[in-house]
Scaffold this motif. Structure first.
Motif, mmCIF file in Angstrom:
data_model
loop_
_atom_site.group_PDB
_atom_site.id
_atom_site.type_symbol
_atom_site.label_atom_id
_atom_site.label_comp_id
_atom_site.label_asym_id
_atom_site.label_seq_id
_atom_site.Cartn_x
_atom_site.Cartn_y
_atom_site.Cartn_z
ATOM 1 N N ALA A 82 -2.839 97.394 33.208
ATOM 2 C CA ALA A 82 -2.790 97.882 34.579
ATOM 3 C C ALA A 82 -4.038 97.404 35.299
ATOM 4 C CB ALA A 82 -2.707 99.410 34.610
ATOM 5 N N TYR A 83 -3.876 97.052 36.566
ATOM 6 C CA TYR A 83 -4.968 96.487 37.343
ATOM 7 C C TYR A 83 -5.163 97.313 38.611
ATOM 8 C CZ TYR A 83 -3.763 92.555 34.318
ATOM 9 O OH TYR A 83 -3.473 91.768 33.232
ATOM 10 N N ALA A 84 -6.372 97.833 38.781
ATOM 11 C CA ALA A 84 -6.710 98.559 40.003
ATOM 12 C C ALA A 84 -7.175 97.546 41.037
ATOM 13 C CB ALA A 84 -7.799 99.584 39.724
ATOM 14 N N GLU A 91 -5.908 100.997 48.197
ATOM 15 C CA GLU A 91 -5.887 100.995 46.742
ATOM 16 C C GLU A 91 -4.465 100.781 46.235
ATOM 17 O OE1 GLU A 91 -7.622 104.554 45.280
ATOM 18 O OE2 GLU A 91 -9.621 104.103 46.065
ATOM 19 N N ILE A 92 -4.303 99.808 45.346
ATOM 20 C CA ILE A 92 -2.995 99.447 44.803
ATOM 21 C C ILE A 92 -3.116 99.275 43.297
ATOM 22 C CG2 ILE A 92 -1.125 97.743 44.843
ATOM 23 C CD1 ILE A 92 -2.174 96.982 47.683
ATOM 24 N N MET A 93 -2.143 99.784 42.552
ATOM 25 C CA MET A 93 -2.112 99.615 41.098
ATOM 26 C C MET A 93 -1.034 98.601 40.739
ATOM 27 S SD MET A 93 -4.470 101.356 39.602
ATOM 28 C CE MET A 93 -3.848 101.046 37.942
ATOM 29 N N VAL A 94 -1.400 97.609 39.925
ATOM 30 C CA VAL A 94 -0.448 96.607 39.441
ATOM 31 C C VAL A 94 -0.230 96.841 37.955
ATOM 32 C CG1 VAL A 94 0.013 94.164 39.084
ATOM 33 C CG2 VAL A 94 -1.151 94.920 41.170
ATOM 34 N N PHE A 95 1.039 96.919 37.539
ATOM 35 C CA PHE A 95 1.382 97.156 36.135
ATOM 36 C C PHE A 95 2.119 95.944 35.579
ATOM 37 C CE2 PHE A 95 0.883 101.324 37.961
ATOM 38 C CZ PHE A 95 0.200 102.027 36.980
ATOM 39 N N SER A 96 1.748 95.547 34.364
ATOM 40 C CA SER A 96 2.444 94.451 33.687
ATOM 41 C C SER A 96 3.734 94.971 33.071
ATOM 42 C CB SER A 96 1.554 93.827 32.613
ATOM 43 O OG SER A 96 1.310 94.762 31.569
ATOM 44 N N LEU A 97 4.756 94.107 33.020
ATOM 45 C CA LEU A 97 6.062 94.466 32.481
ATOM 46 C C LEU A 97 6.515 93.393 31.494
ATOM 47 C CD1 LEU A 97 7.833 95.319 35.869
ATOM 48 C CD2 LEU A 97 6.758 96.957 34.321
ATOM 49 N N LYS A 98 7.205 93.809 30.427
ATOM 50 C CA LYS A 98 7.763 92.860 29.463
ATOM 51 C C LYS A 98 9.116 93.357 28.998
ATOM 52 C CE LYS A 98 3.635 90.659 27.765
ATOM 53 N NZ LYS A 98 3.084 89.840 26.718
ATOM 54 N N GLY A 99 10.056 92.430 28.854
ATOM 55 C CA GLY A 99 11.388 92.806 28.399
ATOM 56 C C GLY A 99 12.152 91.604 27.899
ATOM 57 N N MET A 100 13.477 91.748 27.789
ATOM 58 C CA MET A 100 14.349 90.676 27.307
ATOM 59 C C MET A 100 15.436 90.399 28.339
ATOM 60 S SD MET A 100 13.466 89.292 24.475
ATOM 61 C CE MET A 100 15.015 88.462 24.091
ATOM 62 N N GLY A 101 15.648 89.112 28.616
ATOM 63 C CA GLY A 101 16.720 88.700 29.496
ATOM 64 C C GLY A 101 17.932 88.273 28.683
ATOM 65 N N LEU A 102 18.737 87.353 29.225
ATOM 66 C CA LEU A 102 19.933 86.891 28.525
ATOM 67 C C LEU A 102 19.578 85.954 27.376
ATOM 68 C CD1 LEU A 102 22.983 86.597 28.231
ATOM 69 C CD2 LEU A 102 22.920 84.840 30.020
ATOM 70 N N TRP A 103 18.653 85.023 27.618
ATOM 71 C CA TRP A 103 18.352 83.993 26.627
ATOM 72 C C TRP A 103 16.967 84.109 26.017
ATOM 73 C CZ3 TRP A 103 22.755 82.095 25.437
ATOM 74 C CH2 TRP A 103 23.736 81.862 26.394
ATOM 75 N N GLY A 104 16.140 84.970 26.532
ATOM 76 C CA GLY A 104 14.781 85.061 25.998
ATOM 77 C C GLY A 104 13.975 86.124 26.727
ATOM 78 N N GLY A 105 12.676 86.065 26.512
ATOM 79 C CA GLY A 105 11.809 87.066 27.103
ATOM 80 C C GLY A 105 11.687 86.950 28.615
ATOM 81 N N ILE A 106 11.510 88.080 29.260
ATOM 82 C CA ILE A 106 11.200 88.128 30.690
ATOM 83 C C ILE A 106 9.949 88.989 30.852
ATOM 84 C CG2 ILE A 106 13.545 87.757 31.532
ATOM 85 C CD1 ILE A 106 13.866 90.751 31.851
ATOM 86 N N SER A 107 9.276 88.810 31.956
ATOM 87 C CA SER A 107 8.041 89.554 32.187
ATOM 88 C C SER A 107 7.828 89.685 33.692
ATOM 89 C CB SER A 107 6.840 88.827 31.556
ATOM 90 O OG SER A 107 6.711 87.525 32.103
ATOM 91 N N GLY A 108 6.771 90.367 34.059
ATOM 92 C CA GLY A 108 6.494 90.489 35.480
ATOM 93 C C GLY A 108 5.355 91.445 35.756
ATOM 94 N N TYR A 109 5.098 91.604 37.033
ATOM 95 C CA TYR A 109 4.080 92.530 37.512
ATOM 96 C C TYR A 109 4.649 93.266 38.720
ATOM 97 C CZ TYR A 109 0.869 89.904 34.574
ATOM 98 O OH TYR A 109 0.269 89.308 33.498
#
Length: 239
Positions: A82-84, A91-109
């Motif tokens: 998490a990034y302040a 003030e904004i908080m950014v959170f990292s995300l990780k998961g699985m899509g159809l063919w492989g890993g997906i991620s985001g913020y």
């Protein structure tokens, strides 16, 4: 003595020497380029975080400088970062995300703002191998990512933000990518799982403040749903 270049032993020895030389050269090149590769990966992460803050079209030194300006601290909880951030005084908080899509890993913020009832400030998603023109749109379509802006994140103490095939609640739901239902489901699951920690941070903040100010169990009087005076579950490690 003349070598028999047609013998099996000659071919084996020659091939072995050639493999060793090539392996050595590849290892040397890899080690020589690794610092540059690591720097490029780190810069790409910083740019993705900036994208989630709606700061785009910056390259190289510009992106590095902007990141240093807006990102004030970094924490990690159960592998999720998490990034302040501070953008134009907000003030904004950014959170990292990780998961699985159809063919492989997906991620985001995903960037959230507003302490009492947080909404999405911005979002950016990435993928490893989704189908071009379909699932890959989670990364390639800025217009789709912008659909998350302004969406309400939590409701009744849980993550309400979701990606759905048919929007019934425009306050919390985003249309899935056309023709990419499975990838969209992956994004939805990634958001639900990833923002659970964000829910703890945002929803328990007032409880923690209560304990700090009251220093007594009286802060929970009248609202048994608040476990503000119990041992906090969220452990944050400052980088």
């Amino acid at each position: 003595m003349k070598l028999n270049t047609n013998s099996n032993s000659y071919i084996i020895i020659y091939s072995a020497i050639l493999v060793v030389i090539v392996a050595f050269l590849l290892a040397f090149v890899y080690q020589a380029l690794k610092p540059m590769q690591d720097a490029n990966v780190a810069l790409d992460v910083k740019k993705q975080i900036l994208y989630s803050l709606n700061i785009r079209d910056l390259d190289g030194a510009e992106a590095e400088a902007k990141y240093a300006e807006v990102v004030k601290s970094e924490t990690e909880v159960d592998g999720q970062k998490a990034y302040a951030c501070l953008v134009e005084g907000e003030e904004i908080m950014v959170f990292s995300l990780k998961g699985m899509g159809l063919w492989g890993g997906i991620s985001g913020y995903i960037a959230l703002h507003g302490e009492d009832d947080p909404t999405v400030y911005g979002a950016y998603f990435n993928h490893e191998s989704e189908t071009a023109g379909l699932g890959a749109e989670i990364k390639d379509s800025q217009a789709w990512q912008e659909k998350f802006i302004g969406k309400k994140v939590f409701a009744d103490g849980d993550v309400a933000l979701s990606v759905v095939k048919k929007v019934d609640d425009p306050e919390t739901q985003v249309d899935c990518v056309t023709g990419a239902t499975l990838t969209s489901n992956g994004v939805n699951d990634m958001i639900k799982q990833g923002l659970k920690i964000a829910a703890q941070r945002f929803l328990k903040k007032s409880q923690a403040d209560c304990c700090e100010s009251e220093k007594a169990d009286s802060c929970c009087t009248g609202d048994k749903s608040k476990d503000c005076c119990s041992e906090p579950e969220l452990k944050v490690r400052e980088e």
